[in-house]
Design an enzyme around this catalytic site. Structure first.
Site, mmCIF file in Angstrom:
data_model
loop_
_atom_site.group_PDB
_atom_site.id
_atom_site.type_symbol
_atom_site.label_atom_id
_atom_site.label_comp_id
_atom_site.label_asym_id
_atom_site.label_seq_id
_atom_site.Cartn_x
_atom_site.Cartn_y
_atom_site.Cartn_z
ATOM 1 N N HIS A 1 123.664 28.393 -103.299
ATOM 2 C CA HIS A 1 124.671 28.054 -102.287
ATOM 3 C C HIS A 1 124.368 28.746 -100.966
ATOM 4 C CE1 HIS A 1 126.371 31.710 -104.144
ATOM 5 N NE2 HIS A 1 127.007 31.906 -103.007
ATOM 6 N N TYR B 1 131.755 40.085 -96.240
ATOM 7 C CA TYR B 1 131.690 39.319 -97.484
ATOM 8 C C TYR B 1 130.414 38.487 -97.547
ATOM 9 C CZ TYR B 1 132.790 35.699 -100.895
ATOM 10 O OH TYR B 1 132.736 34.830 -101.945
#
Length: 143
Positions: A61, A125
């Site tokens: 991803h 993140y």
């Protein structure tokens, strides 16, 4: 003070956290393809005066924090990036020079979230995505 961008009559800070995956979530983003895609995403963004603020490519991803002008819809931005990068991959790694019909590299869907005031948190993140995935895998039962 936030880093606002402005043009003649508009001041803005439009940043989005975008995640999308390869078809059938195959682990195909590695090695030379990973390096190539990173460069391609930045070039595609620069062509439209967008900016990839933060990005991380995992084998299955893509995470990206991107700053765009409000005149572009998020769906347009994602279609543009996924479409042009698929053409680039087909040319570079699959030996295609034209007739790209049927070249499905990316899955249809995506995740998008506005960044807002939590930009540093979102960038952290994305930057530490591998650690986040390891933590998530440890929480799954039966592993």
């Amino acid at each position: 003070m936030r880093d606002y961008q402005s043009v003649s009559h508009t001041t803005r800070d439009c940043k989005y956290h975008i995640v999308f995956i390869p078809k059938r979530r195959k682990k195909v983003i590695f090695g030379m393809r990973r390096k190539h895609l990173g460069k391609v995403f930045h070039e595609l963004a620069a062509q439209k005066n967008w900016q990839v603020v933060e990005g991380h490519l995992m084998p299955d991803h893509v995470h990206m924090c991107i700053s765009i002008y409000p005149k572009y819809s998020v769906s347009y931005v994602i279609r543009y990036i996924k479409g042009k990068s698929a053409i680039s991959i087909a040319q570079r790694f699959m030996g295609k020079s034209r007739n790209f019909t049927g070249e499905n590299i990316w899955a249809r869907g995506y995740l998008v979230s506005t960044v807002g005031l939590d930009e540093e948190r979102v960038r952290g993140y994305i930057r530490h995505q591998e650690k986040e995935d390891e933590h998530y895998d440890q929480l799954k039962p039966g592993i």
